[in-house]
Design a protein around this motif. Structure first.
Motif, short mmCIF file in Angstrom:
data_model
loop_
_atom_site.label_atom_id
_atom_site.label_comp_id
_atom_site.label_asym_id
_atom_site.label_seq_id
_atom_site.Cartn_x
_atom_site.Cartn_y
_atom_site.Cartn_z
N ARG A 76 0.83 -1.20 0.00
CA ARG A 76 0.00 0.00 0.00
C ARG A 76 0.86 1.25 0.00
O ARG A 76 0.54 2.25 -0.66
CB ARG A 76 -0.94 0.02 1.22
N MET A 77 1.95 1.26 0.76
CA MET A 77 2.85 2.41 0.76
C MET A 77 3.36 2.68 -0.64
O MET A 77 3.34 3.82 -1.12
CB MET A 77 4.03 2.15 1.72
N ASP A 78 3.80 1.63 -1.33
CA ASP A 78 4.30 1.80 -2.69
C ASP A 78 3.20 2.35 -3.60
O ASP A 78 3.45 3.23 -4.44
CB ASP A 78 4.82 0.47 -3.23
N ALA A 79 1.99 1.83 -3.43
CA ALA A 79 0.89 2.25 -4.30
C ALA A 79 0.53 3.71 -4.10
O ALA A 79 0.29 4.44 -5.07
CB ALA A 79 -0.34 1.36 -4.06
N VAL A 80 0.47 4.15 -2.84
CA VAL A 80 0.06 5.54 -2.62
C VAL A 80 1.17 6.51 -3.00
O VAL A 80 0.89 7.63 -3.47
CB VAL A 80 -0.41 5.79 -1.16
N VAL A 81 2.43 6.09 -2.85
CA VAL A 81 3.53 6.95 -3.32
C VAL A 81 3.49 7.04 -4.84
O VAL A 81 3.66 8.12 -5.43
CB VAL A 81 4.88 6.42 -2.81
N ASP A 82 3.24 5.91 -5.51
CA ASP A 82 3.10 5.94 -6.96
C ASP A 82 1.92 6.83 -7.37
O ASP A 82 1.92 7.41 -8.46
CB ASP A 82 2.88 4.52 -7.50
N GLY A 83 0.91 6.94 -6.48
CA GLY A 83 -0.25 7.77 -6.75
C GLY A 83 -0.04 9.25 -6.48
O GLY A 83 -0.97 10.05 -6.67
N GLY A 84 1.15 9.61 -6.01
CA GLY A 84 1.47 11.02 -5.85
C GLY A 84 1.60 11.54 -4.44
O GLY A 84 1.87 12.72 -4.23
N ILE A 85 1.41 10.69 -3.41
CA ILE A 85 1.57 11.14 -2.03
C ILE A 85 3.03 11.01 -1.63
O ILE A 85 3.64 9.95 -1.80
CB ILE A 85 0.67 10.34 -1.07
N SER A 86 3.59 12.07 -1.08
CA SER A 86 4.98 12.04 -0.66
C SER A 86 5.18 11.03 0.47
O SER A 86 4.38 10.97 1.40
CB SER A 86 5.41 13.43 -0.17
N PRO A 87 6.26 10.24 0.42
CA PRO A 87 6.53 9.31 1.53
C PRO A 87 6.71 10.02 2.86
O PRO A 87 6.47 9.43 3.92
CB PRO A 87 7.81 8.58 1.09
N GLU A 88 7.10 11.29 2.83
CA GLU A 88 7.27 12.04 4.08
C GLU A 88 5.94 12.30 4.79
O GLU A 88 5.92 12.69 5.96
CB GLU A 88 7.95 13.39 3.78
N LEU A 89 4.83 12.06 4.09
CA LEU A 89 3.50 12.32 4.66
C LEU A 89 2.83 11.06 5.20
O LEU A 89 1.73 11.13 5.73
CB LEU A 89 2.59 12.95 3.60
N LEU A 90 3.49 9.91 5.09
CA LEU A 90 2.84 8.65 5.42
C LEU A 90 3.03 8.23 6.87
O LEU A 90 4.11 8.38 7.45
CB LEU A 90 3.35 7.54 4.51
N VAL A 91 1.96 7.68 7.43
CA VAL A 91 1.96 7.02 8.73
C VAL A 91 1.38 5.64 8.50
O VAL A 91 0.45 5.47 7.70
CB VAL A 91 1.09 7.78 9.75
N VAL A 92 1.90 4.61 9.18
CA VAL A 92 1.35 3.26 9.02
C VAL A 92 0.69 2.80 10.32
O VAL A 92 1.10 3.19 11.42
CB VAL A 92 2.42 2.25 8.58
N ASP A 93 -0.34 1.96 10.18
CA ASP A 93 -1.14 1.46 11.29
C ASP A 93 -1.41 -0.02 11.02
O ASP A 93 -1.93 -0.36 9.95
CB ASP A 93 -2.45 2.26 11.35
N PRO A 94 -1.07 -0.92 11.94
CA PRO A 94 -1.26 -2.35 11.69
C PRO A 94 -2.71 -2.80 11.70
O PRO A 94 -3.00 -3.96 11.37
CB PRO A 94 -0.47 -3.02 12.82
N GLY A 95 -3.64 -1.93 12.07
CA GLY A 95 -5.06 -2.28 12.00
C GLY A 95 -5.49 -3.30 13.02
O GLY A 95 -6.18 -4.28 12.70
N LEU A 96 -5.13 -3.09 14.27
CA LEU A 96 -5.53 -4.01 15.33
C LEU A 96 -7.06 -4.16 15.33
O LEU A 96 -7.79 -3.17 15.28
CB LEU A 96 -5.06 -3.50 16.69
N GLY A 97 -7.53 -5.40 15.35
CA GLY A 97 -8.96 -5.66 15.39
C GLY A 97 -9.64 -5.70 14.04
O GLY A 97 -10.79 -6.12 13.94
#
Length: 301
Positions: free
Chosen positions: A174-195
């Motif tokens: 997903r990180m690769d996909a959204v960066v390819d979509g134009g979002i800067s990697p410096e703007l990304l936060v990741v969440d493991p989605g507990l639950g």
């Protein structure tokens, strides 16, 4: 990638820098949240609650107008906008750092216009194909959560061989996909989605292997507050899980563990105990000193 802070938590472009794990308070503007559904459905009550969370120690406030509890049905976009926008606007006007919790690009776009500075999408941009272009155009931070499908049937998707390895791999995609979509990697936060498409044992393992999640190289958001796995832990083998609002001490314990493990932020409903927990975790980190070099005793070699 961005510079790092204490324990390598990372920084997020466009957001304040905290010298510890940040506390994200939750404002559910919904009648059916698993935790506090209906309590803050009124705009005035929701804004007041958000301000109370800040007064108790929240660094930023996450506003959502659609329940994502297991089995929840979706609301339409007009209703979500009606719930969310006045609350975002009211909190932002008071100087609160506001996040919008939405899977819809139209809601994200309007919320940013109303003053939100972070988009928290539990689908990581998968639910609405327009989300990534909207966030890229707005150039605001974006939370990518691990997600395998909508709430109505997500429990059936909780099938893993190695949950941490699979969550890390899917988040990286997903990180690769959204960066390819134009979002800067410096703007990304990741969440493991507990639950989310996970059983209690999956959630616990993800927390135990937090270092592997942090190896993704972006700040980590941990959202464990009042969730089912805490109820299972507290119930033991025989008992019934305590109600969601009786899981706040357990939530604070997870917050302290997550903070000590280098999480960038924790997302919680009851702020005070977690705000104290992350500050104690930071104080303990600050007390660590490198070991002194060994000096041989006089007369020894």
């Amino acid at each position: 990638m961005s510079t790092t802070t204490t324990r390598g938590r990372g920084t997020v472009q466009g957001l304040p820098e905290w010298d510890r794990c940040a506390v994200m308070g939750v404002v559910n503007v919904t009648p059916d949240s698993f935790s506090d559904g209906g309590r803050f459905f009124d705009t005035t009550a929701a804004v007041k609650h958000g301000l109370d969370l800040v007064a108790r120690g929240a660094d930023l406030v996450d506003v959502g107008g659609e329940s994502t509890r297991p089995g929840a049905s979706r609301v339409d976009e007009d209703e979500e906008l009606r719930r969310v926008l006045p609350v975002v606007r009211g909190l932002a006007s008071e100087g609160v750092v506001v996040s919008v919790d939405t899977m819809r690009a139209g809601v994200a776009e309007r919320a940013v216009e109303a003053g939100a500075v972070l988009v928290n999408d539990v689908s990581g941009g998968l639910a609405d194909p327009a989300m990534v272009p909207v966030v890229a155009a707005a150039a605001v931070p974006f939370v990518i959560m691990h997600w395998r499908g909508f709430s109505a049937d997500m429990n059936a998707r909780a099938v893993y061989g190695d949950v941490t390895a699979e969550v890390v791999a899917e988040l990286r995609q997903r990180m690769d996909a959204v960066v390819d979509g134009g979002i800067s990697p410096e703007l990304l936060v990741v969440d493991p989605g507990l639950g989310f498409a996970k059983r209690a044992e999956h959630d616990l393992e993800l927390l135990a292997r937090q270092d592997e999640l942090r190896a993704l190289g972006r700040p980590l958001l941990v959202a464990a507050s009042r969730k089912r796995f805490l109820g299972r832990v507290l119930a033991g083998d025989e008992g019934a899980p305590p109600p969601a609002r009786e899981r706040d001490a357990a939530t604070a314990a997870v917050s302290a563990i997550a903070a000590s493990g280098g999480a960038w932020a924790v997302r919680v409903h009851a702020v005070r105990a977690t705000a104290d927990a992350v500050r104690v975790a930071r104080a303990i980190e600050g007390a660590v000193r490198p070991p002194r070099a060994h000096t041989p005793a006089r007369g020894t070699r």
